[in-house]
Design a protein around this motif. Structure first.
Motif, PDB file in Angstrom:
ATOM      1  N   MET A   1       0.861  -1.168   0.000  1.00  0.00           N
ATOM      2  CA  MET A   1       0.000   0.000   0.000  1.00  0.00           C
ATOM      3  C   MET A   1       0.909   1.233   0.000  1.00  0.00           C
ATOM      4  N   SER A   2       0.566   2.175  -0.847  1.00  0.00           N
ATOM      5  CA  SER A   2       1.390   3.377  -0.949  1.00  0.00           C
ATOM      6  C   SER A   2       1.191   4.286   0.264  1.00  0.00           C
ATOM      7  N   ALA A   3       2.162   5.153   0.482  1.00  0.00           N
ATOM      8  CA  ALA A   3       2.081   6.100   1.589  1.00  0.00           C
ATOM      9  C   ALA A   3       0.908   7.054   1.391  1.00  0.00           C
ATOM     10  N   GLN A   4       0.636   7.431   0.142  1.00  0.00           N
ATOM     11  CA  GLN A   4      -0.479   8.342  -0.134  1.00  0.00           C
ATOM     12  C   GLN A   4      -1.814   7.697   0.237  1.00  0.00           C
ATOM     13  N   LEU A   5      -1.988   6.422  -0.122  1.00  0.00           N
ATOM     14  CA  LEU A   5      -3.231   5.724   0.191  1.00  0.00           C
ATOM     15  C   LEU A   5      -3.395   5.577   1.698  1.00  0.00           C
ATOM     16  N   LYS A   6      -2.330   5.241   2.387  1.00  0.00           N
ATOM     17  CA  LYS A   6      -2.391   5.126   3.843  1.00  0.00           C
ATOM     18  C   LYS A   6      -2.828   6.453   4.467  1.00  0.00           C
ATOM     19  N   GLN A   7      -2.291   7.550   3.949  1.00  0.00           N
ATOM     20  CA  GLN A   7      -2.630   8.870   4.479  1.00  0.00           C
ATOM     21  C   GLN A   7      -4.103   9.193   4.248  1.00  0.00           C
ATOM     22  N   VAL A   8      -4.609   8.883   3.064  1.00  0.00           N
ATOM     23  CA  VAL A   8      -6.023   9.133   2.763  1.00  0.00           C
ATOM     24  C   VAL A   8      -6.909   8.319   3.700  1.00  0.00           C
ATOM     25  N   ILE A   9      -6.589   7.049   3.860  1.00  0.00           N
ATOM     26  CA  ILE A   9      -7.391   6.174   4.715  1.00  0.00           C
ATOM     27  C   ILE A   9      -7.368   6.659   6.163  1.00  0.00           C
ATOM     28  N   GLN A  10      -6.217   7.080   6.631  1.00  0.00           N
ATOM     29  CA  GLN A  10      -6.096   7.536   8.013  1.00  0.00           C
ATOM     30  C   GLN A  10      -6.885   8.813   8.266  1.00  0.00           C
ATOM     31  N   HIS A  11      -7.054   9.644   7.249  1.00  0.00           N
ATOM     32  CA  HIS A  11      -7.703  10.941   7.431  1.00  0.00           C
ATOM     33  C   HIS A  11      -9.105  11.016   6.837  1.00  0.00           C
ATOM     34  N   ILE A  12      -9.625   9.917   6.344  1.00  0.00           N
ATOM     35  CA  ILE A  12     -10.920   9.938   5.658  1.00  0.00           C
ATOM     36  C   ILE A  12     -12.034  10.422   6.585  1.00  0.00           C
ATOM     37  N   GLU A  13     -11.967  10.101   7.843  1.00  0.00           N
ATOM     38  CA  GLU A  13     -13.027  10.488   8.792  1.00  0.00           C
ATOM     39  C   GLU A  13     -13.032  11.984   9.076  1.00  0.00           C
ATOM     40  N   THR A  14     -11.939  12.668   8.768  1.00  0.00           N
ATOM     41  CA  THR A  14     -11.888  14.107   9.016  1.00  0.00           C
ATOM     42  C   THR A  14     -12.524  14.898   7.887  1.00  0.00           C
ATOM     43  N   LEU A  15     -12.849  14.233   6.778  1.00  0.00           N
ATOM     44  CA  LEU A  15     -13.457  14.907   5.630  1.00  0.00           C
ATOM     45  C   LEU A  15     -14.954  15.092   5.840  1.00  0.00           C
ATOM     46  N   SER A  16     -15.478  16.152   5.271  1.00  0.00           N
ATOM     47  CA  SER A  16     -16.927  16.365   5.300  1.00  0.00           C
ATOM     48  C   SER A  16     -17.578  15.391   4.319  1.00  0.00           C
ATOM     49  N   SER A  17     -18.880  15.285   4.388  1.00  0.00           N
ATOM     50  CA  SER A  17     -19.602  14.414   3.457  1.00  0.00           C
ATOM     51  C   SER A  17     -19.378  14.850   2.016  1.00  0.00           C
ATOM     52  N   ASP A  18     -19.382  16.157   1.775  1.00  0.00           N
ATOM     53  CA  ASP A  18     -19.140  16.667   0.424  1.00  0.00           C
ATOM     54  C   ASP A  18     -17.741  16.315  -0.068  1.00  0.00           C
ATOM     55  N   GLU A  19     -16.765  16.425   0.829  1.00  0.00           N
ATOM     56  CA  GLU A  19     -15.397  16.084   0.446  1.00  0.00           C
ATOM     57  C   GLU A  19     -15.262  14.594   0.155  1.00  0.00           C
ATOM     58  N   LYS A  20     -15.917  13.767   0.967  1.00  0.00           N
ATOM     59  CA  LYS A  20     -15.886  12.318   0.724  1.00  0.00           C
ATOM     60  C   LYS A  20     -16.533  11.990  -0.617  1.00  0.00           C
ATOM     61  N   ALA A  21     -17.647  12.657  -0.925  1.00  0.00           N
ATOM     62  CA  ALA A  21     -18.325  12.429  -2.202  1.00  0.00           C
ATOM     63  C   ALA A  21     -17.425  12.821  -3.357  1.00  0.00           C
ATOM     64  N   LEU A  22     -16.703  13.919  -3.212  1.00  0.00           N
ATOM     65  CA  LEU A  22     -15.789  14.362  -4.265  1.00  0.00           C
ATOM     66  C   LEU A  22     -14.665  13.359  -4.461  1.00  0.00           C
ATOM     67  N   VAL A  23     -14.114  12.857  -3.365  1.00  0.00           N
ATOM     68  CA  VAL A  23     -13.054  11.845  -3.458  1.00  0.00           C
ATOM     69  C   VAL A  23     -13.587  10.602  -4.174  1.00  0.00           C
TER      70      VAL A  23
END
Length: 73
Positions: free
Chosen positions: A1-23
Motif C-alpha cells: 500500500m502506498s504512503a499516499q493511500l495510507k494517508q487518505v485512509i487515516q484521514h478519511i473520517e476528518t473529511l466532510s460528506s461533500d469532500e468524501k463524495a468528491l473523493v
C-alpha cells in the motif's frame, strides 16, 4: 500500500460528506478509460425531460427523507 493511500485512509473520517463524495467521484471517474459523449447527451436529455415533468405537475417529487426511510427499511 502506498504512503499516499495510507494517508487518505487515516484521514478519511476528518473529511466532510461533500469532500468524501468528491473523493469517491474522482476515484470512480479515474477508472473510466473510455468517454462516450452519447451517454452524457442521453443523461442531459433525460434530466431535461424529468425537469419538464416536475415543472408541469405531471409528476411529483419525493423528499429525500422519505426515500432514505424506504431504503433503510
Amino acid at each position: 500500500m502506498s504512503a499516499q493511500l495510507k494517508q487518505v485512509i487515516q484521514h478519511i473520517e476528518t473529511l466532510s460528506s461533500d469532500e468524501k463524495a468528491l473523493v469517491a467521484h474522482c476515484l470512480i471517474s479515474s477508472l473510466e478509460t473510455k468517454h462516450d459523449d452519447n451517454v452524457d447527451n442521453a443523461w442531459g436529455e433525460l434530466a431535461q425531460k424529468r425537469l419538464a415533468q416536475l415543472e408541469s405537475g405531471e409528476t411529483q417529487g419525493v423528499p429525500w427523507s422519505e426515500i432514505k426511510t424506504n431504503i433503510t427499511q
